[in-house]
Design an enzyme around this catalytic site. Structure first.
Site, PDB file in Angstrom:
ATOM      1  N   GLU A   1       0.815  -1.211   0.000  1.00  0.00           N
ATOM      2  CA  GLU A   1       0.000   0.000   0.000  1.00  0.00           C
ATOM      3  C   GLU A   1       0.851   1.265   0.000  1.00  0.00           C
ATOM      4  OE1 GLU A   1      -3.568   2.121   2.593  1.00  0.00           O
ATOM      5  OE2 GLU A   1      -3.230  -0.034   2.745  1.00  0.00           O
TER       6      GLU A   1
ATOM      7  N   ASP B   1       3.441 -13.734  12.278  1.00  0.00           N
ATOM      8  CA  ASP B   1       2.077 -14.086  11.880  1.00  0.00           C
ATOM      9  C   ASP B   1       1.175 -12.851  11.895  1.00  0.00           C
ATOM     10  OD1 ASP B   1      -0.480 -15.117  11.574  1.00  0.00           O
ATOM     11  OD2 ASP B   1      -0.106 -16.872  12.823  1.00  0.00           O
TER      12      ASP B   1
ATOM     13  N   HIS C   1      -2.075  10.374  -0.074  1.00  0.00           N
ATOM     14  CA  HIS C   1      -2.133   8.970  -0.461  1.00  0.00           C
ATOM     15  C   HIS C   1      -2.191   8.812  -1.972  1.00  0.00           C
ATOM     16  CE1 HIS C   1      -3.136   4.714  -0.243  1.00  0.00           C
ATOM     17  NE2 HIS C   1      -4.139   4.944  -1.074  1.00  0.00           N
TER      18      HIS C   1
ATOM     19  N   LYS D   1      -7.495   0.125  11.421  1.00  0.00           N
ATOM     20  CA  LYS D   1      -6.912  -0.465  10.224  1.00  0.00           C
ATOM     21  C   LYS D   1      -5.674   0.324   9.819  1.00  0.00           C
ATOM     22  CE  LYS D   1      -6.363  -0.942   5.571  1.00  0.00           C
ATOM     23  NZ  LYS D   1      -5.634  -0.056   4.626  1.00  0.00           N
TER      24      LYS D   1
END
Length: 421
Positions: free
Chosen positions: A83, A277, A375, A261
């Site tokens: 991202e 993990d 972004h 998030k």
């Protein structure tokens, strides 16, 4: 087009043989087969030993977050993510708090929980006491299960026993509290739960069912805090905007989901880069965010006595330096080498600092220019590549997309066509 998903014996083949079998079943082009056969910097044999039915690797960009000061030490942090803007956000947040000392971190330790579910118990309250009375026996069973962990200073620490009411009947849940030291610990605590379960059934007359770790690692918390001066962030108005954005996330689960998030963008990128993990860490973090009964922010923001912005994070981080991909994947080993990480606790504290930095940048962008401006400017390069740009064309096309304020593939294609003419 897939002719059948029934490919018997696929697991017995080599990765290259699997590719040929896949080609027969799906009519993959030769170029696609060649692409998958190139596993990059991961040895084919290593990849084949990590997961089942290997045919290739999915390479994710590995970048470096700069400017981080953690507990007084400068540290470069590898981050694996697809991202745009994630790594840049950490770099910018870290740069803006360098003059106030960067990030201070702490940890609650390296304790993990294994759960043993006991069902068909006539008297759950009585059974609970029967289990608690066997503390020393349980400790002996657990420590005998993993003598290597014991040798490194870890091992069984305690138990807690809870009774839960289900629709059918009550169940008794035993938690084994285990210090897993520098291991993430899943295999160790699962093995201990398997070993202890038959004894619990024997002592109580019940039946043991599930024997598995909990990813809500709330005894393995990592904490980080930092201060950003008004001068660095752009004044009191920006500070107050950040605080308002945080308060929104802390009271509204719809906002908190995206807020957290964003935190995990940074956290998971370091977890992945070090071969740990990501799913376990993400599950634990989100469960911890809902521990009050409502899903809330993983971070806290406020103002110090001088009016500066303060931020903190507390997050469960079950990560390790031994076992799994952390040891078998060469890139993960190099990532740990870059950071000069010596213990799992140090890694967890570093990851927590990255999560806080990520959150600062997201909140600041939301409170000022909006999240899309920065972004999408970084995302423009991805759009240029999607349009077919190569080499120096990528930067040229991306710059023109940003200048036009329209980050779209069709416009990128038009720019590229014009550029090549």
């Amino acid at each position: 087009m897939t002719t059948t998903s029934r490919l018997p014996g696929l697991h017995k083949l080599s990765p290259l043989e699997r590719l040929h079998k896949l080609s027969e079943a799906t009519a993959l082009s030769q170029s696609s087969i060649e692409h998958l056969a190139n596993m990059g910097n991961l040895n084919t044999a290593t990849a084949d030993s990590m997961v089942e039915n290997v045919i290739g690797t999915m390479n994710i960009p590995l970048g470096i977050a700069t400017n981080m000061i953690i507990d007084g030490l400068d540290i470069l942090i590898p981050m694996a993510t697809e991202e745009s803007s994630v790594i840049a956000a950490v770099c910018n947040a870290a740069r803006q708090c360098r003059n106030t000392g960067g990030f201070t971190t702490a940890s609650s330790g390296s304790l993990m929980i294994a759960q043993i579910q006991l069902v068909d118990v006539p008297n759950p309250a009585f059974a609970r006491l029967q289990i608690l009375e066997r503390l020393n026996e349980i400790k002996m069973i657990c420590d005998e299960t993993d003598p290597v962990l014991l040798k490194h200073g870890g091992g069984f620490r305690d138990i807690e026993v809870r009774t839960l009411a289900s629709r059918a009947s009550s169940m008794v849940i035993t938690h084994l509290i285990v210090d897993t030291r520098d291991a993430m610990g899943a295999n160790a605590v699962n093995s201990m739960a398997e070993a202890v379960a038959p004894y619990i059934a024997q002592w109580t007359g019940g039946r043991c069912y599930l024997r598995i770790l909990s990813n809500l690692a709330d005894r393995r918390l990592a904490r980080a805090r930092a201060t950003w001066s008004l001068e660095e962030i752009g004044g009191a108005e920006v500070r107050d905007g950040i605080l308002s954005a945080f308060e929104f996330a802390d009271i509204d689960p719809y906002r908190a989901a995206t807020h957290n998030k964003g935190i995990m963008n940074g956290v998971s990128a370091v977890v992945l880069a070090t071969g740990n993990d990501t799913r376990a860490v993400e599950a634990g973090a989100h469960a911890y965010a809902a521990r009050s009964g409502q899903y809330r922010s993983l971070t806290q923001w406020g103002i110090d006595g001088d009016g500066n912005l303060t931020g903190s994070i507390e997050i469960p981080l079950a990560v390790g330096l031994i076992g799994g991909a952390t040891r078998s994947h060469p890139t993960a080993s190099i990532a740990l080498e870059i950071m000069n990480i010596q213990t799992a606790e140090q890694l967890a504290r570093t990851i927590a600092a990255v999560g806080l930095a990520q959150n600062f940048s997201a909140l600041k962008a939301l409170a000022t220019t909006g999240i899309q401006k920065g972004h999408m400017a970084l995302h423009a390069k991805n759009i240029a590549v999607m349009a077919g740009a190569l080499g120096d064309e990528i930067e040229t096309v991306a710059s023109q997309l940003v200048a036009q304020g329209k980050i779209r593939v069709d416009i990128a294609e038009e720019i590229l066509t014009s550029l090549r003419q």
